[in-house]
Design a protein around this motif. Structure first.
Motif: not given
Length: 176
Positions: A115-126
């Protein structure tokens, strides 16, 4: 074709509009969209862009760090989510898994390897809460906040990271 999307909330905010746009693109490409909304809210949202929706109640979602930026990347993911994802992926063949936010990226460990894994990032949490504190001198608006190393663990679980803002894209390119 099937895509699994995991989000911590859904409503009338920019992140949800963005998620709808992505789901609409998947539907136009012939995918069935299976959505999991994972949090501890009583409200059970739905989108017309989802073919199926599951609401998984959390035992750990939303616990703020004791120090400004001390969340570990998996602090908000309980076994109820990982068990559910492991179960549904045994029954259904997902070609894609999309997860909103690095703090839910543990989901990727429970989908099929193909399964291809796609991460959506709406913010930087560091160091997110430290930045808010520096700007506002307040803890209002505090949310999940972690170290760069912890956030990087979440990023590395994915095959592809998509950032909304150019500034975030530059940051994630340097980390990923």
């Amino acid at each position: 074709k099937k895509v699994l999307i995991v989000v911590p909330f859904y409503g009338s905010d920019a992140a949800s509009v963005y998620n709808d746009y992505i789901c609409e693109s998947f539907c136009a490409s012939g995918y069935e969209v299976y959505a999991i909304v994972y949090n501890n809210d009583e409200w059970e949202p739905r989108s017309r862009k989802w073919n199926y929706v599951y609401h998984v109640k959390s035992s750990s979602f939303g616990v703020l760090p004791t120090d400004l930026d001390s969340n570990l990347i998996d602090d908000w993911v309980g076994s109820e989510l990982t068990f559910f994802v492991a179960g549904i992926t045994k029954e259904l063949d997902f070609q894609l898994c999309v997860v909103a936010y690095p703090f839910l990226s543990k989901v990727f460990d429970f989908v099929d390897k193909k399964t291809k894994k796609i991460l959506l990032t709406h913010d930087v949490f560091a160091n997110r809460n430290s930045k808010i504190k520096d700007l506002t001198s307040s803890n209002e608006g505090f949310y999940f906040s972690t170290s760069r190393d912890e956030e990087k663990k979440g990023l590395k679980r994915s095959d592809l990271v998509i950032a909304i803002r150019v500034e975030d894209e530059d940051y994630y390119r340097s980390e990923y």
